[in-house]
Scaffold this motif. Structure first.
Motif, short mmCIF file in Angstrom:
data_model
loop_
_atom_site.label_atom_id
_atom_site.label_comp_id
_atom_site.label_asym_id
_atom_site.label_seq_id
_atom_site.Cartn_x
_atom_site.Cartn_y
_atom_site.Cartn_z
N MET A 1 -40.18 -61.23 51.19
CA MET A 1 -38.82 -60.26 51.37
C MET A 1 -39.74 -58.92 51.24
N MET A 4 -38.63 -58.15 54.55
CA MET A 4 -37.12 -58.11 54.31
C MET A 4 -36.13 -58.39 56.57
N VAL A 6 -35.17 -61.48 58.36
CA VAL A 6 -34.83 -62.23 57.84
C VAL A 6 -32.76 -62.73 58.38
N SER A 30 -36.48 -66.87 58.62
CA SER A 30 -37.50 -65.48 57.88
C SER A 30 -38.57 -65.64 58.20
N ASP A 32 -41.80 -63.96 56.87
CA ASP A 32 -42.16 -62.87 55.94
C ASP A 32 -43.17 -64.41 54.54
N PHE A 35 -44.34 -70.13 51.09
CA PHE A 35 -44.96 -70.59 49.71
C PHE A 35 -45.99 -71.52 49.79
N ALA B 86 -36.14 -68.42 44.76
CA ALA B 86 -36.47 -67.60 45.61
C ALA B 86 -37.11 -67.35 47.29
N ALA B 89 -33.27 -66.03 47.63
CA ALA B 89 -33.73 -64.36 47.03
C ALA B 89 -33.94 -63.30 48.24
N ARG B 90 -34.93 -64.73 49.23
CA ARG B 90 -35.97 -64.16 50.78
C ARG B 90 -34.47 -64.02 51.44
N GLY B 94 -33.58 -60.30 49.71
CA GLY B 94 -34.45 -59.84 48.67
C GLY B 94 -32.93 -59.21 47.55
#
Lengths: 87, 252
Positions: A1, A4, A6, A30, A32, A35, B86, B89-90, B94
């Motif tokens: 995020m 932002m 997404v 997204s 972003d 992981f 997460a 949330a993403r 957020g």
């Protein structure tokens, strides 16, 4: 995020996650932080069923080129299936 | 200075605090054993979640003499692996700023209520947590020092404002009343060198106390040893700058 960037899209389908197969109802797309992919940002797709909690997720983290190729390939396969009367 | 003949003990565990809207949220708490007084530190996890790195960072602060508390800002998304939570949330872009600020204020007040915590409480965050650190300390009284590590989105254009993030943190600069240490990498895309410069200008214009360091050959997340972004020399120097800064600003 941090970006932002997404979008969510509703979909129908099934996916196989860590707990086995589940019905997916949404994809979260997204640009972003990934992981696992070794880039600062990636094209992330999370196939999820939000009603089943955060663990109902299949994660994909793609490079820009791979993401574009995937989109083109999906479109090409669907077009061929349509042209042969399967869809 | 830590020496080998020094007694050391630590307690680290999950606790529950009352966050925004009275919600109970988990927090990871690590503190040195002893009567104190220990300065407090609120640690704000990054976009990838309330994860193992933040557990380690929380214990690291305790090792350095701080009572350190890291709240789970993603609590409302339920539980699972840190990545799965997460990711949820993403997908929402957020957590809402108001909710994050209230959770962080609750963490700060939790620390302040403890008998072994001194009158000084700082806040540390990386990535989105760096942004949250700036935001919380600007909007809530009670923080005595900020460590902002590559917090993206402190500077936001009008097109980036959303109902969840309606105000750019830089616009609260006038309200900031504690010193800030900022650690950034030249190769970062968020925040960019230009955005960091704009933040610095705003702090300067408002007469705020700040210390910014821009590292060459480093990008976003250069402390994260488990990611290709790790930069050993910059990370070692950055941690040293953190201990020096907090040692001065949160001295008991």
């Amino acid at each position: 995020m941090c970006t932002m960037i997404v979008q969510k899209v509703s979909l129908e389908g099934c996916g196989k996650g860590a707990g086995g197969w589940f019905d997916m109802n949404q994809a979260n797309v997204s640009w972003d932080h990934p992981f696992h992919a070794p880039q600062e940002h990636a094209l992330n797709i999370d196939f999820v069923n939000a009603d089943q909690g955060p663990s109902a997720r299949i994660a994909v983290e793609l490079s820009v080129e791979s993401a574009r190729q995937l989109v083109e390939t999906i479109q090409a396969v669907l077009a061929e299936a349509e042209s042969r009367g399967h869809v | 200075m830590y020496t080998t003949d020094q007694y050391e003990g630590m307690l680290a565990e999950t606790v529950v605090i009352q966050g925004a809207n009275g919600d109970t949220i988990d927090a990871y708490f690590a503190r040195p054993l002893g009567a104190g007084l220990f300065p407090g530190m609120v640690l704000i996890h990054h976009m990838p979640g309330w994860d193992e790195w933040y557990r380690e960072a929380t214990r690291r602060f305790a090792h350095h003499g701080y009572a350190a508390l890291s709240p789970n800002l993603y609590e409302r998304y339920g539980h699972g692996t840190p990545e799965d939570v997460a990711a949820a949330a993403r997908a929402d872009g957020g957590v809402p700023d108001d909710q994050a600020v209230a959770d962080l204020a609750a963490a700060m007040r939790y620390l302040r209520a403890l008998p072994y915590v001194s009158a000084k409480v700082g806040v540390f965050g990386t990535c989105s947590g760096g942004r949250h650190a700036v935001l919380a300390a600007s909007r809530v009284a009670g923080f005595d020092a900020i460590v902002d590590c590559w917090g993206g989105g402190v500077v936001m254009g009008p097109d980036q404002l959303t109902p969840q993030r309606p105000v750019a943190p830089i616009d609260y600069t006038a309200d900031l009343n504690c010193p800030i240490l900022g650690l950034f990498g030249e190769e970062d895309h968020s925040p960019t060198v230009d955005e960091v410069a704009r933040h610095e200008e705003a702090l300067q214009r408002q007469g705020k106390e700040y210390e910014f360091h821009m590292y060459p050959d480093a990008g976003h997340g250069f402390f994260y040893y488990h990611r290709p972004s790790y930069r050993q020399a910059q990370a070692v120097d950055g941690w040293e700058k953190i201990w020096t800064f907090l040692g001065r600003k949160l001295a008991v």
